[in-house]
Design a protein around this motif. Structure first.
Motif, PDB file in Angstrom:
ATOM      1  N   GLU A   1       4.880  -0.100  -5.818  1.00  0.00           N
ATOM      2  CA  GLU A   1       3.696   0.070  -4.968  1.00  0.00           C
ATOM      3  C   GLU A   1       2.454  -0.449  -5.685  1.00  0.00           C
ATOM      4  O   GLU A   1       2.269  -0.235  -6.885  1.00  0.00           O
ATOM      5  N   GLY A   2       1.602  -1.178  -4.950  1.00  0.00           N
ATOM      6  CA  GLY A   2       0.385  -1.731  -5.511  1.00  0.00           C
ATOM      7  C   GLY A   2       0.520  -3.185  -5.930  1.00  0.00           C
ATOM      8  O   GLY A   2      -0.501  -3.844  -6.186  1.00  0.00           O
ATOM      9  N   GLU A   3       1.749  -3.706  -5.983  1.00  0.00           N
ATOM     10  CA  GLU A   3       1.927  -5.103  -6.360  1.00  0.00           C
ATOM     11  C   GLU A   3       1.634  -6.018  -5.180  1.00  0.00           C
ATOM     12  O   GLU A   3       1.800  -5.635  -4.012  1.00  0.00           O
ATOM     13  N   PHE A   4       1.223  -7.254  -5.510  1.00  0.00           N
ATOM     14  CA  PHE A   4       0.988  -8.266  -4.476  1.00  0.00           C
ATOM     15  C   PHE A   4       2.275  -9.064  -4.279  1.00  0.00           C
ATOM     16  O   PHE A   4       2.910  -9.496  -5.239  1.00  0.00           O
ATOM     17  N   VAL A   5       2.655  -9.254  -3.020  1.00  0.00           N
ATOM     18  CA  VAL A   5       3.870 -10.011  -2.708  1.00  0.00           C
ATOM     19  C   VAL A   5       3.528 -11.099  -1.704  1.00  0.00           C
ATOM     20  O   VAL A   5       2.530 -11.017  -0.990  1.00  0.00           O
ATOM     21  N   ILE A   6       4.361 -12.112  -1.687  1.00  0.00           N
ATOM     22  CA  ILE A   6       4.227 -13.169  -0.686  1.00  0.00           C
ATOM     23  C   ILE A   6       5.421 -13.084   0.256  1.00  0.00           C
ATOM     24  O   ILE A   6       6.405 -12.371  -0.016  1.00  0.00           O
TER      25      ILE A   6
ATOM     26  N   GLY B   1       8.280   1.213   3.620  1.00  0.00           N
ATOM     27  CA  GLY B   1       6.981   0.944   3.018  1.00  0.00           C
ATOM     28  C   GLY B   1       6.187   0.005   3.916  1.00  0.00           C
ATOM     29  O   GLY B   1       6.652  -0.410   4.978  1.00  0.00           O
ATOM     30  N   LYS B   2       4.964  -0.341   3.479  1.00  0.00           N
ATOM     31  CA  LYS B   2       4.139  -1.262   4.274  1.00  0.00           C
ATOM     32  C   LYS B   2       3.099  -1.928   3.391  1.00  0.00           C
ATOM     33  O   LYS B   2       2.755  -1.446   2.300  1.00  0.00           O
ATOM     34  N   LEU B   3       2.599  -3.049   3.888  1.00  0.00           N
ATOM     35  CA  LEU B   3       1.533  -3.772   3.206  1.00  0.00           C
ATOM     36  C   LEU B   3       0.173  -3.289   3.705  1.00  0.00           C
ATOM     37  O   LEU B   3       0.062  -2.696   4.786  1.00  0.00           O
ATOM     38  N   ASP B   4      -0.852  -3.565   2.920  1.00  0.00           N
ATOM     39  CA  ASP B   4      -2.224  -3.232   3.312  1.00  0.00           C
ATOM     40  C   ASP B   4      -2.616  -4.097   4.515  1.00  0.00           C
ATOM     41  O   ASP B   4      -2.572  -5.320   4.458  1.00  0.00           O
ATOM     42  N   THR B   5      -2.980  -3.463   5.636  1.00  0.00           N
ATOM     43  CA  THR B   5      -3.311  -4.196   6.872  1.00  0.00           C
ATOM     44  C   THR B   5      -4.762  -3.991   7.300  1.00  0.00           C
ATOM     45  O   THR B   5      -5.101  -4.203   8.469  1.00  0.00           O
ATOM     46  N   ARG B   6      -5.650  -3.602   6.393  1.00  0.00           N
ATOM     47  CA  ARG B   6      -7.034  -3.332   6.788  1.00  0.00           C
ATOM     48  C   ARG B   6      -7.719  -4.580   7.332  1.00  0.00           C
ATOM     49  O   ARG B   6      -8.463  -4.503   8.321  1.00  0.00           O
TER      50      ARG B   6
ATOM     51  N   SER C   1       0.814  -1.212   0.000  1.00  0.00           N
ATOM     52  CA  SER C   1       0.000   0.000   0.000  1.00  0.00           C
ATOM     53  C   SER C   1       0.848   1.263   0.000  1.00  0.00           C
ATOM     54  O   SER C   1       0.372   2.340  -0.380  1.00  0.00           O
ATOM     55  N   GLN C   2       2.105   1.145   0.440  1.00  0.00           N
ATOM     56  CA  GLN C   2       2.983   2.305   0.490  1.00  0.00           C
ATOM     57  C   GLN C   2       4.416   1.829   0.291  1.00  0.00           C
ATOM     58  O   GLN C   2       4.838   0.836   0.879  1.00  0.00           O
ATOM     59  N   LEU C   3       5.188   2.527  -0.540  1.00  0.00           N
ATOM     60  CA  LEU C   3       6.578   2.145  -0.793  1.00  0.00           C
ATOM     61  C   LEU C   3       7.374   3.382  -1.166  1.00  0.00           C
ATOM     62  O   LEU C   3       7.102   4.033  -2.179  1.00  0.00           O
ATOM     63  N   ASP C   4       8.329   3.713  -0.324  1.00  0.00           N
ATOM     64  CA  ASP C   4       9.193   4.881  -0.562  1.00  0.00           C
ATOM     65  C   ASP C   4      10.614   4.384  -0.828  1.00  0.00           C
ATOM     66  O   ASP C   4      11.498   4.520   0.007  1.00  0.00           O
TER      67      ASP C   4
ATOM     68  N   ASN D   1       4.749  -7.105  10.861  1.00  0.00           N
ATOM     69  CA  ASN D   1       5.455  -7.712   9.725  1.00  0.00           C
ATOM     70  C   ASN D   1       5.088  -7.060   8.400  1.00  0.00           C
ATOM     71  O   ASN D   1       5.770  -7.263   7.392  1.00  0.00           O
ATOM     72  N   SER D   2       4.015  -6.297   8.387  1.00  0.00           N
ATOM     73  CA  SER D   2       3.614  -5.626   7.150  1.00  0.00           C
ATOM     74  C   SER D   2       4.547  -4.462   6.821  1.00  0.00           C
ATOM     75  O   SER D   2       4.561  -3.964   5.694  1.00  0.00           O
ATOM     76  N   ALA D   3       5.329  -4.013   7.794  1.00  0.00           N
ATOM     77  CA  ALA D   3       6.263  -2.914   7.552  1.00  0.00           C
ATOM     78  C   ALA D   3       7.463  -3.435   6.761  1.00  0.00           C
ATOM     79  O   ALA D   3       8.008  -4.492   7.053  1.00  0.00           O
ATOM     80  N   ILE D   4       7.880  -2.682   5.762  1.00  0.00           N
ATOM     81  CA  ILE D   4       9.068  -3.010   4.961  1.00  0.00           C
ATOM     82  C   ILE D   4      10.217  -2.191   5.523  1.00  0.00           C
ATOM     83  O   ILE D   4      10.231  -0.956   5.411  1.00  0.00           O
ATOM     84  N   VAL D   5      11.177  -2.880   6.147  1.00  0.00           N
ATOM     85  CA  VAL D   5      12.214  -2.221   6.941  1.00  0.00           C
ATOM     86  C   VAL D   5      13.594  -2.477   6.339  1.00  0.00           C
ATOM     87  O   VAL D   5      13.889  -3.593   5.888  1.00  0.00           O
ATOM     88  N   SER D   6      14.437  -1.458   6.355  1.00  0.00           N
ATOM     89  CA  SER D   6      15.817  -1.616   5.885  1.00  0.00           C
ATOM     90  C   SER D   6      16.634  -2.347   6.946  1.00  0.00           C
ATOM     91  O   SER D   6      16.686  -1.907   8.097  1.00  0.00           O
TER      92      SER D   6
END
Length: 367
Positions: free
Chosen positions: A196-201, A99-104, A82-85, A178-183
């Protein structure tokens, strides 16, 4: 008869004159082919003094520079980004959220789990009061043991339900985390694979982070050299990219076991400076000093006579070349150590050796 004698005489005279002419020509040719005596003609030579100095045994190995710290950025959960910088060249710090994944869905599940936890908490507290009351009555013989044990069982069951509800909340919170994308490291984004917007596993590679504030060079040395190198030993690093510039590396790892080619891996750490920073993939030459000698006799290597089975030199004495056998030691660039055969201050011939023999007169060329 007279008619025969006259022609014969003429022929004999002609033949004799030809023989005399050929004989004279042969003498001239022999005189021309007679070798000129050059034994007393001085040979022009260059010389050098036998001097004391230092000599280092240096070994060199090619290598490629690699970042000392490099890591991939991976997804720790499955979902839509949902977000990627992230962009190539971006400077990031260790632990920075990129960045982060959609967590709704997880947020909805969390609210439901919190409500369940509240309900199980109320049930647990009520079961605890019922159990304490039944236990007190049983101890005063006002209630049956069966009632007390039943209340106890209800309390233990409600306690398990409460703990399970709490664990469910912890699990959902961890999923959100875990949805957070961390360096994982500090450095520069060197690769960027996902948008951003792609589906990942779980486990999807998103980017690469490279830190070149410190880089390393890896070389593979032979057995003898591996025993001459020490931990934290310095090495000189050069590269054709920066002509005349040298870098310093320190040994940070030396393999205790040889590879299949009987070579040993040696890693060197190079601290990059702010003005010139070596990048990953740069070709370099690593130079180790494996032996350092000081106060030794040394001469230019050009003074050694080539083609002889044993090392010899020509010493300039009294304007003549005197052949002298020597014992040599270590060599460095164009200098060679002399163990025996020469004394400090003697003069050895370094050029013009092709025309020099033992005892030849010489004329020293001064440049």
């Amino acid at each position: 008869m007279k008619k025969l004698i006259v022609p014969i005489g003429i022929s004999a005279a002609v033949i004799l004159s030809i023989i005399l002419a050929l004989s004279a020509n042969k003498k001239k040719i022999d005189q021309k082919n007679q070798p000129v005596d050059r034994s007393n003609i001085p040979v022009s030579v260059g010389v050098a003094k036998v001097e004391k100095g230092s000599l280092d045994a240096i070994v060199q190995y090619p290598a490629l520079v690699e970042p000392m710290e490099e890591a991939g950025v991976y997804s720790h959960a499955s979902g839509i980004i949902s977000q990627l910088d992230i962009f190539l060249g971006k400077q990031v710090h260790k632990g920075e959220i990129m960045g982060k994944l959609d967590t709704r869905i997880q947020q909805i599940n969390l609210k439901s789990a919190e409500a369940n936890l509240n309900s199980t908490s109320i049930s647990r507290d009520k079961a605890l009061r019922d159990y304490q009351r039944a236990k007190d009555l049983y101890e005063h013989n006002a209630r049956l043991e069966m009632d007390m044990l039943s209340a106890k069982s209800n309390y233990e069951s409600s306690l398990v339900n409460f703990e399970n509800a709490q664990a469910q909340i912890d699990l959902i919170k961890q999923q959100i985390a875990n949805s957070a994308i961390v360096s994982p490291v500090t450095g520069t984004v060197s690769k960027h694979k996902i948008k951003e917007g792609e589906f990942v596993i779980t486990g999807t590679a998103i980017a690469n982070i490279s830190n070149i504030s410190r880089v390393k060079a890896t070389v593979y040395v032979n057995q003898q050299t591996s025993y001459q190198l020490k931990a934290n030993q310095e090495a000189t690093i050069t590269t054709p990219v920066f002509s005349g510039k040298t870098f310093t590396g320190h040994i940070v790892f030396s393999s205790p076991v040889a590879d299949d080619n009987h070579n040993y891996q040696v890693d060197l750490l190079i601290e990059n400076s702010s003005d010139i920073a070596l990048k990953g993939g740069t070709d370099v030459l690593v130079s180790f000093i494996t032996l350092s000698r000081s106060d030794i006799l040394r001469i230019p290597q050009s003074a050694l006579v080539t083609g002889s089975s044993n090392p010899t030199v020509f010493v300039a004495e009294n304007e003549r070349a005197i052949e002298r056998p020597v014992t040599t030691g270590h060599r460095q660039n164009d200098m060679v150590e002399i163990i025996s055969g020469l004394r400090e201050g003697e003069t050895v011939i370094t050029s013009g050796l092709i025309n020099v023999k033992s005892g030849s007169p010489i004329a020293i060329i001064t440049i």
